[in-house]
Write a protein that holds these residues in place. Structure first.
Motif, PDB file in Angstrom:
ATOM      1  N   THR A 140       0.838  -1.187   0.000  1.00 20.53           N
ATOM      2  CA  THR A 140       0.000   0.000   0.000  1.00 20.53           C
ATOM      3  C   THR A 140       0.879   1.246   0.000  1.00 20.53           C
ATOM      4  OG1 THR A 140      -0.120  -0.014   2.400  1.00 20.53           O
ATOM      5  CG2 THR A 140      -1.903  -1.132   1.223  1.00 20.53           C
ATOM      6  N   GLY A 141       0.257   2.374  -0.282  1.00 18.10           N
ATOM      7  CA  GLY A 141       0.990   3.627  -0.309  1.00 18.10           C
ATOM      8  C   GLY A 141       0.102   4.772   0.128  1.00 18.10           C
ATOM      9  N   THR A 142       0.527   5.968  -0.190  1.00 13.94           N
ATOM     10  CA  THR A 142      -0.195   7.173   0.181  1.00 13.94           C
ATOM     11  C   THR A 142      -0.735   7.859  -1.073  1.00 13.94           C
ATOM     12  OG1 THR A 142       1.780   8.547  -0.013  1.00 13.94           O
ATOM     13  CG2 THR A 142       1.344   7.539   2.154  1.00 13.94           C
ATOM     14  N   ARG A 143      -1.599   8.846  -0.842  1.00 14.69           N
ATOM     15  CA  ARG A 143      -2.086   9.654  -1.967  1.00 14.69           C
ATOM     16  C   ARG A 143      -0.922  10.369  -2.653  1.00 14.69           C
ATOM     17  NH1 ARG A 143      -7.273  11.538  -2.866  1.00 14.69           N
ATOM     18  NH2 ARG A 143      -8.894  10.597  -1.588  1.00 14.69           N
ATOM     19  N   ALA A 144       0.080  10.790  -1.885  1.00  9.45           N
ATOM     20  CA  ALA A 144       1.242  11.471  -2.461  1.00  9.45           C
ATOM     21  C   ALA A 144       2.005  10.538  -3.400  1.00  9.45           C
ATOM     22  CB  ALA A 144       2.158  11.986  -1.351  1.00  9.45           C
ATOM     23  N   ARG A 145       2.176   9.291  -2.982  1.00 10.43           N
ATOM     24  CA  ARG A 145       2.871   8.319  -3.838  1.00 10.43           C
ATOM     25  C   ARG A 145       2.067   8.053  -5.112  1.00 10.43           C
ATOM     26  NH1 ARG A 145       5.878   3.291  -1.485  1.00 10.43           N
ATOM     27  NH2 ARG A 145       7.395   4.942  -1.282  1.00 10.43           N
TER      28      ARG A 145
ATOM     29  N   TYR B 122      -0.010  10.099  -6.552  1.00 13.04           N
ATOM     30  CA  TYR B 122       0.103  11.297  -7.377  1.00 13.04           C
ATOM     31  C   TYR B 122       1.453  11.336  -8.095  1.00 13.04           C
ATOM     32  CZ  TYR B 122       0.046  16.083  -8.949  1.00 13.04           C
ATOM     33  OH  TYR B 122       0.089  17.198  -9.742  1.00 13.04           O
ATOM     34  N   ALA B 123       2.529  11.038  -7.362  1.00 17.30           N
ATOM     35  CA  ALA B 123       3.875  11.090  -7.932  1.00 17.30           C
ATOM     36  C   ALA B 123       4.081  10.064  -9.035  1.00 17.30           C
ATOM     37  CB  ALA B 123       4.915  10.889  -6.829  1.00 17.30           C
ATOM     38  N   ARG B 124       3.420   8.923  -8.917  1.00 17.23           N
ATOM     39  CA  ARG B 124       3.642   7.835  -9.876  1.00 17.23           C
ATOM     40  C   ARG B 124       2.624   7.776 -11.004  1.00 17.23           C
ATOM     41  NH1 ARG B 124       6.019   2.718  -6.493  1.00 17.23           N
ATOM     42  NH2 ARG B 124       7.652   3.902  -5.461  1.00 17.23           N
ATOM     43  N   VAL B 125       1.423   8.298 -10.773  1.00 19.33           N
ATOM     44  CA  VAL B 125       0.371   8.128 -11.776  1.00 19.33           C
ATOM     45  C   VAL B 125      -0.359   9.429 -12.112  1.00 19.33           C
ATOM     46  CG1 VAL B 125      -1.764   6.896 -12.367  1.00 19.33           C
ATOM     47  CG2 VAL B 125      -0.011   5.753 -10.998  1.00 19.33           C
ATOM     48  N   CYS B 126      -0.977  10.025 -11.123  1.00 21.82           N
ATOM     49  CA  CYS B 126      -1.942  11.103 -11.351  1.00 21.82           C
ATOM     50  C   CYS B 126      -1.352  12.336 -12.032  1.00 21.82           C
ATOM     51  CB  CYS B 126      -2.605  11.516 -10.048  1.00 21.82           C
ATOM     52  SG  CYS B 126      -3.356  10.139  -9.162  1.00 21.82           S
ATOM     53  N   GLN B 127      -0.137  12.715 -11.675  1.00 17.24           N
ATOM     54  CA  GLN B 127       0.437  13.910 -12.280  1.00 17.24           C
ATOM     55  C   GLN B 127       0.686  13.722 -13.779  1.00 17.24           C
ATOM     56  OE1 GLN B 127       4.367  15.207 -11.212  1.00 17.24           O
ATOM     57  NE2 GLN B 127       5.059  13.105 -10.804  1.00 17.24           N
ATOM     58  N   TYR B 128       0.800  12.484 -14.215  1.00 17.68           N
ATOM     59  CA  TYR B 128       1.031  12.207 -15.629  1.00 17.68           C
ATOM     60  C   TYR B 128      -0.269  11.938 -16.385  1.00 17.68           C
ATOM     61  CZ  TYR B 128       5.720  11.595 -13.812  1.00 17.68           C
ATOM     62  OH  TYR B 128       6.917  11.793 -13.172  1.00 17.68           O
ATOM     63  N   ALA B 129      -1.212  11.279 -15.735  1.00 18.56           N
ATOM     64  CA  ALA B 129      -2.465  10.908 -16.397  1.00 18.56           C
ATOM     65  C   ALA B 129      -3.305  12.140 -16.737  1.00 18.56           C
ATOM     66  CB  ALA B 129      -3.266   9.949 -15.516  1.00 18.56           C
ATOM     67  N   LYS B 130      -3.432  13.054 -15.808  1.00 18.61           N
ATOM     68  CA  LYS B 130      -4.176  14.303 -16.003  1.00 18.61           C
ATOM     69  C   LYS B 130      -5.547  14.082 -16.624  1.00 18.61           C
ATOM     70  CE  LYS B 130      -0.025  17.038 -16.196  1.00 18.61           C
ATOM     71  NZ  LYS B 130       0.825  17.927 -16.921  1.00 18.61           N
ATOM     72  N   LYS B 131      -6.295  13.153 -16.075  1.00 22.45           N
ATOM     73  CA  LYS B 131      -7.651  12.861 -16.550  1.00 22.45           C
ATOM     74  C   LYS B 131      -8.659  13.571 -15.660  1.00 22.45           C
ATOM     75  CE  LYS B 131      -6.338   9.676 -19.528  1.00 22.45           C
ATOM     76  NZ  LYS B 131      -6.638   9.575 -20.907  1.00 22.45           N
ATOM     77  N   PRO B 132      -9.729  14.097 -16.228  1.00 22.41           N
ATOM     78  CA  PRO B 132     -10.713  14.831 -15.419  1.00 22.41           C
ATOM     79  C   PRO B 132     -11.429  13.976 -14.376  1.00 22.41           C
ATOM     80  CG  PRO B 132     -11.456  14.620 -17.694  1.00 22.41           C
ATOM     81  CD  PRO B 132     -10.059  14.093 -17.639  1.00 22.41           C
ATOM     82  N   ASP B 133     -11.514  12.669 -14.557  1.00 25.72           N
ATOM     83  CA  ASP B 133     -12.205  11.795 -13.604  1.00 25.72           C
ATOM     84  C   ASP B 133     -11.302  11.299 -12.476  1.00 25.72           C
ATOM     85  OD1 ASP B 133     -14.539  12.047 -15.049  1.00 25.72           O
ATOM     86  OD2 ASP B 133     -14.214  10.216 -16.196  1.00 25.72           O
ATOM     87  N   CYS B 134     -10.018  11.682 -12.487  1.00 28.54           N
ATOM     88  CA  CYS B 134      -9.082  11.242 -11.450  1.00 28.54           C
ATOM     89  C   CYS B 134      -9.554  11.747 -10.085  1.00 28.54           C
ATOM     90  CB  CYS B 134      -7.686  11.771 -11.742  1.00 28.54           C
ATOM     91  SG  CYS B 134      -6.466  11.336 -10.482  1.00 28.54           S
ATOM     92  N   ILE B 135      -9.564  10.859  -9.089  1.00 30.79           N
ATOM     93  CA  ILE B 135     -10.036  11.230  -7.754  1.00 30.79           C
ATOM     94  C   ILE B 135      -8.911  11.733  -6.854  1.00 30.79           C
ATOM     95  CG2 ILE B 135     -11.980   9.627  -7.847  1.00 30.79           C
ATOM     96  CD1 ILE B 135     -10.361   7.758  -5.997  1.00 30.79           C
ATOM     97  N   ASN B 136      -7.701  11.862  -7.390  1.00 30.72           N
ATOM     98  CA  ASN B 136      -6.555  12.257  -6.576  1.00 30.72           C
ATOM     99  C   ASN B 136      -5.914  13.534  -7.124  1.00 30.72           C
ATOM    100  OD1 ASN B 136      -4.873  11.740  -4.326  1.00 30.72           O
ATOM    101  ND2 ASN B 136      -3.283  10.968  -5.683  1.00 30.72           N
TER     102      ASN B 136
ATOM    103  N   ILE C 200      -3.711  15.281  -1.063  1.00 33.07           N
ATOM    104  CA  ILE C 200      -2.491  14.589  -1.505  1.00 33.07           C
ATOM    105  C   ILE C 200      -1.385  14.747  -0.480  1.00 33.07           C
ATOM    106  CG2 ILE C 200      -0.638  14.583  -3.218  1.00 33.07           C
ATOM    107  CD1 ILE C 200      -2.820  15.452  -5.267  1.00 33.07           C
ATOM    108  N   GLY C 201      -1.205  15.931   0.042  1.00 33.94           N
ATOM    109  CA  GLY C 201      -0.129  16.182   0.984  1.00 33.94           C
ATOM    110  C   GLY C 201       1.198  16.385   0.282  1.00 33.94           C
ATOM    111  N   GLU C 202       2.256  16.340   1.037  1.00 34.46           N
ATOM    112  CA  GLU C 202       3.589  16.584   0.494  1.00 34.46           C
ATOM    113  C   GLU C 202       4.098  15.362  -0.262  1.00 34.46           C
ATOM    114  OE1 GLU C 202       8.088  17.802   1.964  1.00 34.46           O
ATOM    115  OE2 GLU C 202       6.513  17.495   3.450  1.00 34.46           O
ATOM    116  N   VAL C 203       4.525  15.591  -1.492  1.00 38.44           N
ATOM    117  CA  VAL C 203       5.114  14.528  -2.305  1.00 38.44           C
ATOM    118  C   VAL C 203       6.611  14.512  -2.025  1.00 38.44           C
ATOM    119  CG1 VAL C 203       5.522  13.677  -4.636  1.00 38.44           C
ATOM    120  CG2 VAL C 203       3.344  14.779  -4.080  1.00 38.44           C
ATOM    121  N   LEU C 204       7.092  13.388  -1.508  1.00 39.03           N
ATOM    122  CA  LEU C 204       8.499  13.247  -1.158  1.00 39.03           C
ATOM    123  C   LEU C 204       9.296  12.649  -2.315  1.00 39.03           C
ATOM    124  CD1 LEU C 204       7.976  11.770   2.416  1.00 39.03           C
ATOM    125  CD2 LEU C 204       8.351  14.171   1.782  1.00 39.03           C
ATOM    126  N   LYS C 205      10.593  12.809  -2.275  1.00 40.63           N
ATOM    127  CA  LYS C 205      11.472  12.273  -3.318  1.00 40.63           C
ATOM    128  C   LYS C 205      11.268  10.771  -3.504  1.00 40.63           C
ATOM    129  CE  LYS C 205      16.327  11.750  -4.487  1.00 40.63           C
ATOM    130  NZ  LYS C 205      17.706  11.947  -4.055  1.00 40.63           N
TER     131      LYS C 205
END
Length: 76
Positions: A30-35, A37-51, A57-62
């Motif tokens: 499992t992971g966090t909303r930040a993880r 976002y960092a791995r999927v959501c920031q690239y997908a950029k779909k209007p139906d994305c729930i994240n 999301i909180g702070e996205v760490l390295k």
């Protein structure tokens, strides 16, 4: 509006977000909303994305993103 005790399923990538914070990926731990976002959501950029809510999301760490692949020497 979703309460913190409910789970959400993303129609874009299919992950489940439980209790508004724990993300169950298709493979692995499992992971966090930040993880997510960092791995999927920031690239997908779909209007139906729930994240997409920065407050949730909180702070996205390295370490949330994918690490750089090691160099491969093909001259061996």
């Amino acid at each position: 509006m979703t309460t913190s005790s409910q789970s959400q399923n993303c129609p874009v990538c299919g992950v489940t977000i439980a209790n508004n914070e724990v993300v169950q990926f298709a493979n692995g731990s499992t992971g966090t909303r930040a993880r997510l976002y960092a791995r999927v959501c920031q690239y997908a950029k779909k209007p139906d994305c729930i994240n997409q809510d920065k407050n949730l999301i909180g702070e996205v760490l390295k370490d949330d993103g994918f690490l750089e692949a090691p160099q491969i020497n093909f001259d061996s």
